[in-house]
Design a protein around this motif. Structure first.
Motif, PDB file in Angstrom:
ATOM      1  N   PRO A 166      61.132  25.873  -4.274  1.00 19.46           N
ATOM      2  CA  PRO A 166      61.729  26.974  -4.607  1.00 19.46           C
ATOM      3  C   PRO A 166      61.132  27.766  -5.876  1.00 19.46           C
ATOM      4  CG  PRO A 166      62.893  24.940  -4.965  1.00 19.46           C
ATOM      5  CD  PRO A 166      61.562  24.538  -4.296  1.00 19.46           C
ATOM      6  N   THR A 178      59.234  34.199 -10.298  1.00 20.34           N
ATOM      7  CA  THR A 178      60.074  35.294  -9.875  1.00 20.34           C
ATOM      8  C   THR A 178      59.879  36.600 -10.499  1.00 20.34           C
ATOM      9  OG1 THR A 178      61.613  34.590 -11.738  1.00 20.34           O
ATOM     10  CG2 THR A 178      62.437  33.828  -9.674  1.00 20.34           C
ATOM     11  N   ARG A 188      60.498  40.277   0.444  1.00 23.45           N
ATOM     12  CA  ARG A 188      61.282  38.818   0.805  1.00 23.45           C
ATOM     13  C   ARG A 188      60.323  37.744   0.592  1.00 23.45           C
ATOM     14  NH1 ARG A 188      64.098  39.589   6.753  1.00 23.45           N
ATOM     15  NH2 ARG A 188      64.489  41.632   6.404  1.00 23.45           N
ATOM     16  N   VAL A 189      60.950  36.431   0.380  1.00 19.60           N
ATOM     17  CA  VAL A 189      60.527  35.237  -0.062  1.00 19.60           C
ATOM     18  C   VAL A 189      61.044  34.197   0.787  1.00 19.60           C
ATOM     19  CG1 VAL A 189      60.107  33.497  -1.908  1.00 19.60           C
ATOM     20  CG2 VAL A 189      60.035  35.952  -2.354  1.00 19.60           C
ATOM     21  N   TYR A 191      60.955  29.827   1.485  1.00 18.34           N
ATOM     22  CA  TYR A 191      60.475  28.432   0.732  1.00 18.34           C
ATOM     23  C   TYR A 191      61.251  27.493   1.454  1.00 18.34           C
ATOM     24  CZ  TYR A 191      64.728  28.781  -1.792  1.00 18.34           C
ATOM     25  OH  TYR A 191      66.290  28.958  -2.157  1.00 18.34           O
ATOM     26  N   GLN A 205      69.210  31.901  -2.847  1.00 14.99           N
ATOM     27  CA  GLN A 205      69.532  32.626  -1.713  1.00 14.99           C
ATOM     28  C   GLN A 205      69.884  34.156  -2.193  1.00 14.99           C
ATOM     29  OE1 GLN A 205      68.803  31.063   1.432  1.00 14.99           O
ATOM     30  NE2 GLN A 205      70.060  29.161   1.302  1.00 14.99           N
ATOM     31  N   TYR A 213      65.545  36.371  -0.838  1.00 12.46           N
ATOM     32  CA  TYR A 213      65.201  35.054  -0.836  1.00 12.46           C
ATOM     33  C   TYR A 213      65.569  34.222   0.305  1.00 12.46           C
ATOM     34  CZ  TYR A 213      63.237  35.608  -5.393  1.00 12.46           C
ATOM     35  OH  TYR A 213      62.720  36.367  -6.655  1.00 12.46           O
TER      36      TYR A 213
END
Length: 231
Positions: A166, A178, A188-189, A191, A205, A213
């Motif tokens: 994360p 971040t 977008r990410v 993980y 999130q 996220y």
């Protein structure tokens, strides 16, 4: 041409590592993943796999799990997780399969998106963060920047990032991850790494400071792939 994501497959085709010791929901979890994958993913689609792919300790043993992934439909883009001890040189890995691409200090593409990323690491926190953690944390941020810069150099402005860890601590405090994601206007990410209901709560999130996220650990997703984009 859809884009899907999942993490933490924890395959063990060549090792004795049953995952149901972590709960009955893990029983034959690979079959659940395969069924959902085959029912949804087409050959022209792409699947992002965000680390902890195989329990194997070397590449020869890992090939049983990589072959299993290779037989599933779609193009696959993989990053390293903290348990992927088999991960060898990126050049040798990328010579193994036509439809599996290994991401490290580079990027791949999905339509007009650049897919960037790195394994990541623990972010500074109040529980445990050693000098060694700081060293790895800084290195992983650097690797993320290398990947993002490679995409930027080729003119990509729409970016999706894959991490295994994360991007924040459990208090969702800003981190170098971040800050870098925001600086490069990442869209977008995805993980993984987090397992269990209590751990899921520690995952960032939704949309934060313009970045969306997604936690995609396979048990969080009930062993189903998350569809990110459908064109």
């Amino acid at each position: 041409m859809a884009l899907y994501a999942i993490a933490d497959l924890h395959l063990s085709n060549s090792t004795d590592k049953p995952m149901d010791i972590f709960g009955s929901h893990w029983f034959l979890h690979h079959e659940k993943i395969k069924e959902n994958w085959c029912n949804n993913v087409a050959i022209e689609d792409t699947v992002l796999i965000a680390g902890d792919i195989s329990w194997a300790m070397n590449i020869e043993a890992a090939k049983a799990d990589l072959n299993w992934i290779n037989q599933l439909p779609g193009k696959k883009i993989l990053i390293k997780g903290n348990h992927d001890f088999w991960w060898s040189s990126i050049t040798s890995l990328n010579s193994l399969y036509e439809d599996i691409h290994f991401l490290q200090n580079n990027f791949y593409t999905y339509e007009d998106y650049a897919i960037c990323g790195t394994r990541g690491w623990l972010s500074p926190n109040k529980t445990k963060f050693t000098q060694q953690d700081e060293k790895i944390y800084q290195r992983e941020v650097h690797r993320l920047i290398l990947s993002l810069e490679a995409a930027k150099k080729e003119g990509y402005s729409k970016i999706i990032v894959m991490l295994h860890y994360p991007p924040t601590n459990e208090d969702f405090e800003a981190s170098l991850f971040t800050k870098t994601l925001e600086e490069y206007n990442v869209e977008r990410v995805i993980y993984g790494h987090l397992h269990g209901v209590d751990s899921f709560k520690a995952g960032l999130q939704g949309i934060h400071r313009g970045v969306e996220y997604h936690l995609v650990s396979c048990d969080y997703l009930d062993f189903k792939l998350l569809k990110l984009i459908s064109l």
